[in-house]
Motif scaffolding. Sequence first.
Motif, mmCIF file in Angstrom:
data_model
loop_
_atom_site.group_PDB
_atom_site.id
_atom_site.type_symbol
_atom_site.label_atom_id
_atom_site.label_comp_id
_atom_site.label_asym_id
_atom_site.label_seq_id
_atom_site.Cartn_x
_atom_site.Cartn_y
_atom_site.Cartn_z
ATOM 1 N N ARG A 23 40.217 38.962 46.482
ATOM 2 C CA ARG A 23 41.370 38.734 45.617
ATOM 3 C C ARG A 23 41.027 39.169 44.204
ATOM 4 O O ARG A 23 39.962 38.864 43.691
ATOM 5 N N LEU A 24 41.932 39.871 43.582
ATOM 6 C CA LEU A 24 41.727 40.371 42.235
ATOM 7 C C LEU A 24 42.069 39.256 41.248
ATOM 8 O O LEU A 24 43.218 38.830 41.153
ATOM 9 N N LEU A 63 45.860 41.922 44.349
ATOM 10 C CA LEU A 63 46.595 40.960 43.546
ATOM 11 C C LEU A 63 47.992 40.839 44.136
ATOM 12 O O LEU A 63 48.620 41.857 44.454
ATOM 13 N N VAL A 64 48.493 39.613 44.305
ATOM 14 C CA VAL A 64 49.833 39.377 44.836
ATOM 15 C C VAL A 64 50.617 38.619 43.779
ATOM 16 O O VAL A 64 50.126 37.629 43.231
ATOM 17 N N TYR A 106 41.724 48.860 43.568
ATOM 18 C CA TYR A 106 42.369 47.672 43.017
ATOM 19 C C TYR A 106 43.851 47.845 43.270
ATOM 20 O O TYR A 106 44.452 48.843 42.854
ATOM 21 N N ILE A 107 44.435 46.891 43.971
ATOM 22 C CA ILE A 107 45.834 47.015 44.387
ATOM 23 C C ILE A 107 46.608 45.795 43.924
ATOM 24 O O ILE A 107 46.191 44.660 44.152
ATOM 25 N N GLY A 108 47.744 46.043 43.284
ATOM 26 C CA GLY A 108 48.669 44.980 42.921
ATOM 27 C C GLY A 108 49.902 45.100 43.794
ATOM 28 O O GLY A 108 50.511 46.170 43.865
ATOM 29 N N ILE A 109 50.245 44.029 44.491
ATOM 30 C CA ILE A 109 51.446 44.017 45.319
ATOM 31 C C ILE A 109 52.427 43.061 44.660
ATOM 32 O O ILE A 109 52.196 41.859 44.611
#
Length: 136
Positions: A23-24, A63-64, A106-109
């Motif tokens: 988790r970011l 990141l959610v 690094y992914i933000g959803i």
Amino acid sequence: MGTFTEHSAEEQSISYRFPREERLRSKKLIEQLFREGSSFNSYPLRFVALHVPGPAELPVQVLVSVSKRNFKKAVDRNRIKRQLREAYRLHKHVLSQPSTPEGTWYIGILYIGKEKNPFNVICKKLNSGLERLISI
């Protein structure tokens, strides 16, 4: 009838866990993600992604987020975040294909829809977004 342990080697190698390390949470990395990352929409989701090449401890950090502006009640926001995390957990193996380059993603959803969608819609859109992400 077979037992639940009779699976192919490929199925056993896929981990469906979503541990805390994936988790970011770092403010610096989150700021860098939104400053330098590229984004695309797969309504009702928005993906923001940043690839940092080099040796990586973790290949992906996610990141959610759900907007408080669109969902005033925390119950609704938490339910959508829970659905997003579950959908990611089930489809994250798409990102670990051999064609993905070395380094950390690094992914933000972000959930940008204004209405609550059923879980199967969220799963389908998240899966299509992750597949599009690896083709970038």
